[in-house]
Design an enzyme around this catalytic site. Sequence first.
Site: not given
Length: 326
Positions: A34, A123, A155
């Site tokens: 991320s 995700d 995620h």
Amino acid sequence: MKALLALFIATVQAAAPLPALHAERSGITASGVSSGGSMAVQLQVAHSASVAGVGVLAGGPYYCAQGSLFTALYNCMTPGFWTPVTRPSLLKTETDVLASSGRIDATAHLAKSRAWLFSGRNDRTVYPQVVEALQSFYAGYKAEVLLVADKPAGHGMVTTEHGNACGTTAPPFINDCRYDAAGELLNFLLGKLAAPAAKESGRLLRFDQNAYAQGDAKAIAMDETGFLYVPQRCAAERCRVHVAFHGCRQGAAEIGERFVREAGYNRWAEANGLIVLYPQAIKRYSPAVFNPRGCWDWWGYTGAMYHTQAGPQIRAVRAMLDRLGE
């Protein structure tokens, strides 16, 4: 007396300096989840002469946010009709301008780089289009790119045995998908590696990050303490370095040592003579540095040049790498 005792305890608990390990100064690789994935991209593009490859889980293309939190949240995480993902062709043009002005390394190095990318099917935090835009960005420079998009992951960092159920998106953002993302990306970036060690026999060290952040890591939303995994053999031989960036709400201040111990890098590092650097970011609520989720800076909360060699966090990590190479 109490003040003296507190000072003594603080001194004992303070992290040690980062050791000089005579590590390889070129062929460095980086990866992250991320915001950590976007930070890995920024480090690689800014220093592409020495950072040869990148692994990214749920991260977007270089300079996607254009210095805007709104663009980061919408165009670069959950793009839609009115907020499309920033065009890779525009980002390539802007990257070329930065290189021509000397703010990042020459983009010619990117043609020799490798990029391993991952997008989980479950995700909902970073949409697949964002990771696909990163794929297009690197393809524009003729880099060797692999996109993995067939796993039912939520995620987070994807592992073979640690963390939440695979499709989960929740702290600590480590997901057990029976898939070794760390091993896969390291093998792609570094070439065929020896099988991971049965156990970690090296050292997991804490080190003082202040020394690489002009004496005040908190001022740039970095923790005072970072982590370093050093395989036994790297005390006596020259080893390569991999930088692993955690994601938002995933630093040690949030989840303890789970990322540095469970993300999956260390046993591969032990078997293959690879030093793993784990820089740490923290939450900040200052008007000057507002980072409420402990993310790495990929939208400009540390200043306009956050994505270049002059970016405070990039500069700090580069200083860490230079120290390891001494």
